[in-house]
Design a protein around this motif. Structure first.
Motif, PDB file in Angstrom:
ATOM      1  N   ILE A   5     -13.558 -14.955  38.620  1.00 38.72           N
ATOM      2  CA  ILE A   5     -12.955 -14.335  37.639  1.00 38.72           C
ATOM      3  C   ILE A   5     -13.655 -12.899  37.014  1.00 38.72           C
ATOM      4  CG2 ILE A   5     -12.335 -14.668  35.107  1.00 38.72           C
ATOM      5  CD1 ILE A   5     -11.985 -17.677  35.790  1.00 38.72           C
ATOM      6  N   VAL A   6     -12.744 -11.962  37.162  1.00 40.42           N
ATOM      7  CA  VAL A   6     -13.485 -10.658  36.624  1.00 40.42           C
ATOM      8  C   VAL A   6     -13.516 -10.546  35.142  1.00 40.42           C
ATOM      9  CG1 VAL A   6     -13.287  -8.306  36.703  1.00 40.42           C
ATOM     10  CG2 VAL A   6     -12.665  -9.625  38.763  1.00 40.42           C
ATOM     11  N   ASP A   7     -12.355 -11.077  34.459  1.00 39.97           N
ATOM     12  CA  ASP A   7     -12.346 -10.992  32.940  1.00 39.97           C
ATOM     13  C   ASP A   7     -11.080 -12.053  32.420  1.00 39.97           C
ATOM     14  OD1 ASP A   7     -12.662 -10.605  30.421  1.00 39.97           O
ATOM     15  OD2 ASP A   7     -12.286  -8.304  30.627  1.00 39.97           O
ATOM     16  N   CYS A   8     -11.257 -12.736  31.379  1.00 36.21           N
ATOM     17  CA  CYS A   8     -10.215 -13.563  30.835  1.00 36.21           C
ATOM     18  C   CYS A   8     -10.563 -13.467  29.395  1.00 36.21           C
ATOM     19  CB  CYS A   8     -10.689 -15.069  31.337  1.00 36.21           C
ATOM     20  SG  CYS A   8      -9.614 -16.396  30.619  1.00 36.21           S
ATOM     21  N   ALA A   9      -9.219 -13.165  28.906  1.00 34.73           N
ATOM     22  CA  ALA A   9      -9.173 -12.874  27.335  1.00 34.73           C
ATOM     23  C   ALA A   9      -7.768 -13.293  26.715  1.00 34.73           C
ATOM     24  CB  ALA A   9      -9.600 -11.374  26.976  1.00 34.73           C
ATOM     25  N   ILE A  10      -7.847 -13.503  25.449  1.00 36.10           N
ATOM     26  CA  ILE A  10      -6.598 -13.836  24.634  1.00 36.10           C
ATOM     27  C   ILE A  10      -6.283 -12.577  23.824  1.00 36.10           C
ATOM     28  CG2 ILE A  10      -5.338 -15.098  23.062  1.00 36.10           C
ATOM     29  CD1 ILE A  10      -6.845 -17.663  23.902  1.00 36.10           C
ATOM     30  N   TYR A  11      -5.114 -12.134  23.934  1.00 38.79           N
ATOM     31  CA  TYR A  11      -4.728 -10.771  22.805  1.00 38.79           C
ATOM     32  C   TYR A  11      -3.663 -11.334  22.033  1.00 38.79           C
ATOM     33  CZ  TYR A  11      -7.473  -8.140  26.597  1.00 38.79           C
ATOM     34  OH  TYR A  11      -8.307  -7.822  27.477  1.00 38.79           O
ATOM     35  N   ARG A  12      -3.971 -11.321  20.866  1.00 38.95           N
ATOM     36  CA  ARG A  12      -3.107 -11.587  19.497  1.00 38.95           C
ATOM     37  C   ARG A  12      -2.736 -10.547  18.705  1.00 38.95           C
ATOM     38  NH1 ARG A  12      -5.722 -15.674  18.410  1.00 38.95           N
ATOM     39  NH2 ARG A  12      -4.652 -17.198  19.229  1.00 38.95           N
ATOM     40  N   ASN A  13      -1.657 -10.337  18.690  1.00 38.48           N
ATOM     41  CA  ASN A  13      -1.111  -9.131  17.771  1.00 38.48           C
ATOM     42  C   ASN A  13      -1.612  -7.688  18.466  1.00 38.48           C
ATOM     43  OD1 ASN A  13       0.627  -7.726  15.940  1.00 38.48           O
ATOM     44  ND2 ASN A  13      -1.115  -8.079  14.223  1.00 38.48           N
ATOM     45  N   ALA A  30      -2.841 -19.651  23.494  1.00 38.83           N
ATOM     46  CA  ALA A  30      -1.950 -18.603  23.335  1.00 38.83           C
ATOM     47  C   ALA A  30      -0.669 -18.850  23.290  1.00 38.83           C
ATOM     48  CB  ALA A  30      -2.095 -17.645  24.655  1.00 38.83           C
ATOM     49  N   ARG A  31       0.030 -20.149  24.014  1.00 35.52           N
ATOM     50  CA  ARG A  31       1.251 -20.372  24.012  1.00 35.52           C
ATOM     51  C   ARG A  31       1.554 -20.977  22.395  1.00 35.52           C
ATOM     52  NH1 ARG A  31       2.280 -23.001  30.034  1.00 35.52           N
ATOM     53  NH2 ARG A  31       2.789 -20.880  30.886  1.00 35.52           N
ATOM     54  N   THR A 100      -7.254   5.196  51.655  1.00 37.26           N
ATOM     55  CA  THR A 100      -7.473   3.864  51.945  1.00 37.26           C
ATOM     56  C   THR A 100      -6.716   3.217  50.752  1.00 37.26           C
ATOM     57  OG1 THR A 100      -9.823   4.103  52.570  1.00 37.26           O
ATOM     58  CG2 THR A 100      -9.416   1.877  51.588  1.00 37.26           C
ATOM     59  N   THR A 101      -5.807   2.317  51.074  1.00 35.06           N
ATOM     60  CA  THR A 101      -5.001   1.556  50.117  1.00 35.06           C
ATOM     61  C   THR A 101      -5.669   0.013  49.850  1.00 35.06           C
ATOM     62  OG1 THR A 101      -3.540   0.845  52.206  1.00 35.06           O
ATOM     63  CG2 THR A 101      -3.088   2.632  50.581  1.00 35.06           C
ATOM     64  N   ASP A 102      -5.507  -0.383  48.803  1.00 34.06           N
ATOM     65  CA  ASP A 102      -5.917  -1.761  48.266  1.00 34.06           C
ATOM     66  C   ASP A 102      -4.669  -2.478  47.956  1.00 34.06           C
ATOM     67  OD1 ASP A 102      -8.947  -1.539  48.790  1.00 34.06           O
ATOM     68  OD2 ASP A 102      -8.628  -0.357  46.977  1.00 34.06           O
ATOM     69  N   GLU A 103      -4.810  -3.727  47.420  1.00 34.67           N
ATOM     70  CA  GLU A 103      -3.662  -4.513  47.074  1.00 34.67           C
ATOM     71  C   GLU A 103      -3.959  -5.042  45.847  1.00 34.67           C
ATOM     72  OE1 GLU A 103      -1.496  -6.891  49.782  1.00 34.67           O
ATOM     73  OE2 GLU A 103      -2.261  -6.076  51.690  1.00 34.67           O
ATOM     74  N   LEU A 104      -2.853  -5.089  44.958  1.00 31.37           N
ATOM     75  CA  LEU A 104      -3.087  -5.595  43.654  1.00 31.37           C
ATOM     76  C   LEU A 104      -1.828  -6.414  43.211  1.00 31.37           C
ATOM     77  CD1 LEU A 104      -4.623  -5.840  40.812  1.00 31.37           C
ATOM     78  CD2 LEU A 104      -3.290  -3.576  40.381  1.00 31.37           C
ATOM     79  N   MET A 105      -1.869  -7.576  42.994  1.00 36.14           N
ATOM     80  CA  MET A 105      -0.840  -8.580  42.692  1.00 36.14           C
ATOM     81  C   MET A 105      -0.690  -9.011  41.035  1.00 36.14           C
ATOM     82  SD  MET A 105      -1.840  -8.790  45.775  1.00 36.14           S
ATOM     83  CE  MET A 105      -1.215  -9.286  47.406  1.00 36.14           C
ATOM     84  N   VAL A 106       0.436  -8.857  40.251  1.00 34.72           N
ATOM     85  CA  VAL A 106       0.446  -9.212  39.175  1.00 34.72           C
ATOM     86  C   VAL A 106       1.440 -10.018  38.732  1.00 34.72           C
ATOM     87  CG1 VAL A 106       1.006  -8.193  36.766  1.00 34.72           C
ATOM     88  CG2 VAL A 106       0.037  -6.597  38.475  1.00 34.72           C
ATOM     89  N   PHE A 107       1.070 -11.259  38.255  1.00 35.73           N
ATOM     90  CA  PHE A 107       2.116 -12.339  37.778  1.00 35.73           C
ATOM     91  C   PHE A 107       2.259 -12.095  36.288  1.00 35.73           C
ATOM     92  CE2 PHE A 107      -0.074 -13.812  41.635  1.00 35.73           C
ATOM     93  CZ  PHE A 107       0.900 -14.636  42.150  1.00 35.73           C
ATOM     94  N   ILE A 108       3.333 -12.340  35.979  1.00 36.80           N
ATOM     95  CA  ILE A 108       3.712 -12.323  34.183  1.00 36.80           C
ATOM     96  C   ILE A 108       4.508 -13.408  33.943  1.00 36.80           C
ATOM     97  CG2 ILE A 108       2.975  -9.919  33.834  1.00 36.80           C
ATOM     98  CD1 ILE A 108       5.961  -9.645  33.530  1.00 36.80           C
ATOM     99  N   GLY A 109       4.259 -14.037  33.131  1.00 36.18           N
ATOM    100  CA  GLY A 109       5.201 -15.390  32.491  1.00 36.18           C
ATOM    101  C   GLY A 109       5.112 -15.706  31.076  1.00 36.18           C
ATOM    102  N   ASP A 110       5.367 -16.657  30.734  1.00 34.26           N
ATOM    103  CA  ASP A 110       5.226 -17.398  29.496  1.00 34.26           C
ATOM    104  C   ASP A 110       3.932 -17.083  28.967  1.00 34.26           C
ATOM    105  OD1 ASP A 110       5.765 -18.255  26.817  1.00 34.26           O
ATOM    106  OD2 ASP A 110       6.011 -20.441  27.732  1.00 34.26           O
ATOM    107  N   SER A 111       3.616 -16.155  28.192  1.00 38.63           N
ATOM    108  CA  SER A 111       2.282 -15.989  27.340  1.00 38.63           C
ATOM    109  C   SER A 111       1.258 -15.784  28.214  1.00 38.63           C
ATOM    110  CB  SER A 111       2.198 -17.215  26.442  1.00 38.63           C
ATOM    111  OG  SER A 111       3.216 -17.155  25.499  1.00 38.63           O
ATOM    112  N   PHE A 112       1.296 -15.193  29.481  1.00 36.07           N
ATOM    113  CA  PHE A 112       0.198 -14.987  30.434  1.00 36.07           C
ATOM    114  C   PHE A 112       0.584 -14.065  31.385  1.00 36.07           C
ATOM    115  CE2 PHE A 112       2.599 -17.831  33.009  1.00 36.07           C
ATOM    116  CZ  PHE A 112       2.780 -17.126  34.371  1.00 36.07           C
ATOM    117  N   GLY A 141       2.948  -7.559  24.759  1.00 37.97           N
ATOM    118  CA  GLY A 141       2.597  -8.780  25.435  1.00 37.97           C
ATOM    119  C   GLY A 141       2.453  -8.534  27.078  1.00 37.97           C
ATOM    120  N   PRO A 142       2.723  -9.464  27.791  1.00 37.64           N
ATOM    121  CA  PRO A 142       2.459  -9.218  29.227  1.00 37.64           C
ATOM    122  C   PRO A 142       3.007  -8.193  29.806  1.00 37.64           C
ATOM    123  CG  PRO A 142       2.815 -11.629  28.677  1.00 37.64           C
ATOM    124  CD  PRO A 142       3.235 -10.781  27.506  1.00 37.64           C
TER     125      PRO A 142
END
Length: 338
Positions: A5-13, A30-31, A100-112, A141-142
C-alpha cells in the motif's frame, strides 16, 4: 498489507481527511458519507495481498487477473461493480536510447479508486499531490482521479516523443553530414554503428507505439457519454486528454516515418559509397592491367621479336607503359572515378 500500500486516504468534498487505518472500514465510512471516496494505491501486489482488496471492493476476477499478471495492452473494461482501465506510462533514457513502459491499472467504482502500478516509472505521488491542491477537480470523485492519472500519463508521452525527436535529429545530422576522402576509413567503420542505432530507434518507437496507439479507443469512450462510474460532466476533461493523446500518436507516427526516411537515406548513401569504391578499384585495376599485359607479352620469350634487338627498345616500352597509365589516370580523374 503495508508493504504494497503506497497511500490510502478518504477524500470528502475535495479535501483529504483522516480516516480509519483499515481500508475496509475507510470504504464503509466513505460510502456512508455520500460525498466522499476512498483512494488506495498499490505497488506490485501479490495474489494473496490483492485478494483482500478484491473481496472488499468487489472487483471482477478477470480484471483482478489482469492487474496481477500485468503485460496488458491499454484498454477499458466495464464490469457490474467497477470500471477497469489499463494505462502504460512511458519513460525515455537518453544515454541508452531506450524507451521503457510500465503498467498502471485503475479501478473505479462506488466511492472508491484503486490504482495498481507495476514498475518504478509510474509513481502517482505527484498526481495525488496535484489533485489535493485542486479540490474543485477532486470534488468530482473517482472520475477526477482517473482523469488526472490519464492526463499525467498522456502528457508524459509528449515529453518522451520530444526527447526522441531531439535524439533523432542528431542521428539525421550524423547521416547527412558530408565526410572527406581522408576520413573514408572512419566513415566506413561508423556506417555499421549508425545503422544499428537507427534499427534500435525503430524498436524503441515500436515499443512506444504499443503504449500510445491502443489507448486511443479507451480515451474516446471516456470522452463520450454513457460510461458507467464516470461523471457525465467530466467529458470535456477526457476530450482534452484525448486531444493530447491524438497529438502524441501523430508525433509517434512522424517519428516512425522519419526513421524510415533516415534509414533509407543511410542505406542509399552506403550503396553510393560502395559504388564509388568499386569504381576506384576498377580504375586502379585497369591502370595496373596495361603494364601487366605488356610485360606478359615480352615475357613469352619468342625468338622473332625485332624490337628485342633495338638499343632503345627497353626504355621505349617502359615509356609507352607509363604514357598509357598516365593517360588512363587522367581520364578516370576527369570522370570522377579517382
Amino acid at each position: 498489507m503495508p508493504r504494497v500500500i503506497v497511500d490510502c486516504a478518504i477524500y470528502r468534498n475535495g479535501r483529504r481527511t483522516e480516516g480509519p487505518e483499515d481500508f475496509s472500514d475507510a470504504l464503509d465510512e466513505a460510502r456512508a458519507s455520500g460525498d466522499a471516496f476512498l483512494w488506495i494505491g498499490l505497488h506490485e501486489p501479490s495474489e494473496k495481498e490483492f485478494s483482500l482488496v478484491t473481496s472488499e471492493f468487489g472487483l471482477h476476477p478477470l480484471a483482478v487477473e489482469d492487474a496481477l499478471t500485468a503485460h496488458q495492452r491499454p484498454k477499458l473494461e466495464v464490469y457490474d461493480d467497477s470500471l477497469f482501465v489499463v494505462l502504460k506510462p512511458a519513460s525515455y533514457e537518453a544515454e541508452t536510447d531506450t524507451v521503457t513502459t510500465d503498467e498502471l491499472m485503475v479501478f473505479i467504482g462506488d466511492s472508491f479508486v484503486v490504482t495498481v502500478r507495476h514498475g518504478e516509472g509510474a509513481a502517482l505521488s505527484a498526481v495525488r499531490n496535484r489533485l489535493e491542491s485542486e479540490p474543485e477537480i477532486l470534488r468530482r470523485g473517482p472520475t477526477a482521479v482517473l482523469y488526472a492519472v490519464s492526463d499525467a500519463v498522456v502528457d508524459h508521452y509528449i515529453e518522451v516523443a520530444d526527447e526522441l525527436q531531439m535524439d533523432l535529429e542528431e542521428v539525421e545530422a550524423e547521416v547527412f553530414t558530408p565526410t572527406s576522402d581522408s576520413r573514408a576509413s572512419e566513415r566506413a567503420s561508423n556506417a555499421q554503428t549508425t545503422a544499428a542505432r537507427i534499427y534500435n530507434f525503430k524498436r524503441q518507437v515500436l515499443e512506444f507505439r504499443r503504449a500510445t496507439g491502443p489507448l486511443a479507443t479507451p480515451m474516446q469512450k471516456l470522452a463520450g457519454a454513457g460510461v458507467p462510474f464516470v461523471d457525465a460532466k467530466s467529458q470535456p476533461f477526457f476530450r482534452d486528454v484525448n486531444d493530447h493523446l491524438t497529438h502524441a500518436n501523430e508525433m509517434v507516427e512522424g517519428l516512425d516515418r522519419l526513421l524510415t526516411d533516415i534509414l533509407s537515406a543511410h542505406l542509399a548513401q552506403m550503396g553510393v559509397r560502395q559504388n564509388d569504391d568499386m569504381r576506384k578499384i576498377s580504375a586502379w585495376a585497369a591502370m595496373a592491367a596495361v603494364p601487366t599485359m605488356v610485360a606478359g607479352i615480352y615475357g613469352m620469350n619468342f625468338e622473332h621479336m625485332p624490337e628485342l634487338h633495338w638499343i632503345w627498345s627497353y626504355p621505349t616500352v617502359i615509356a609507352l607503359m607509363l604514357a598509357i597509365v598516365v593517360g588512363l589516370h587522367r581520364q578516370f580523374k576527369r570522370r570522377g572515378w579517382l
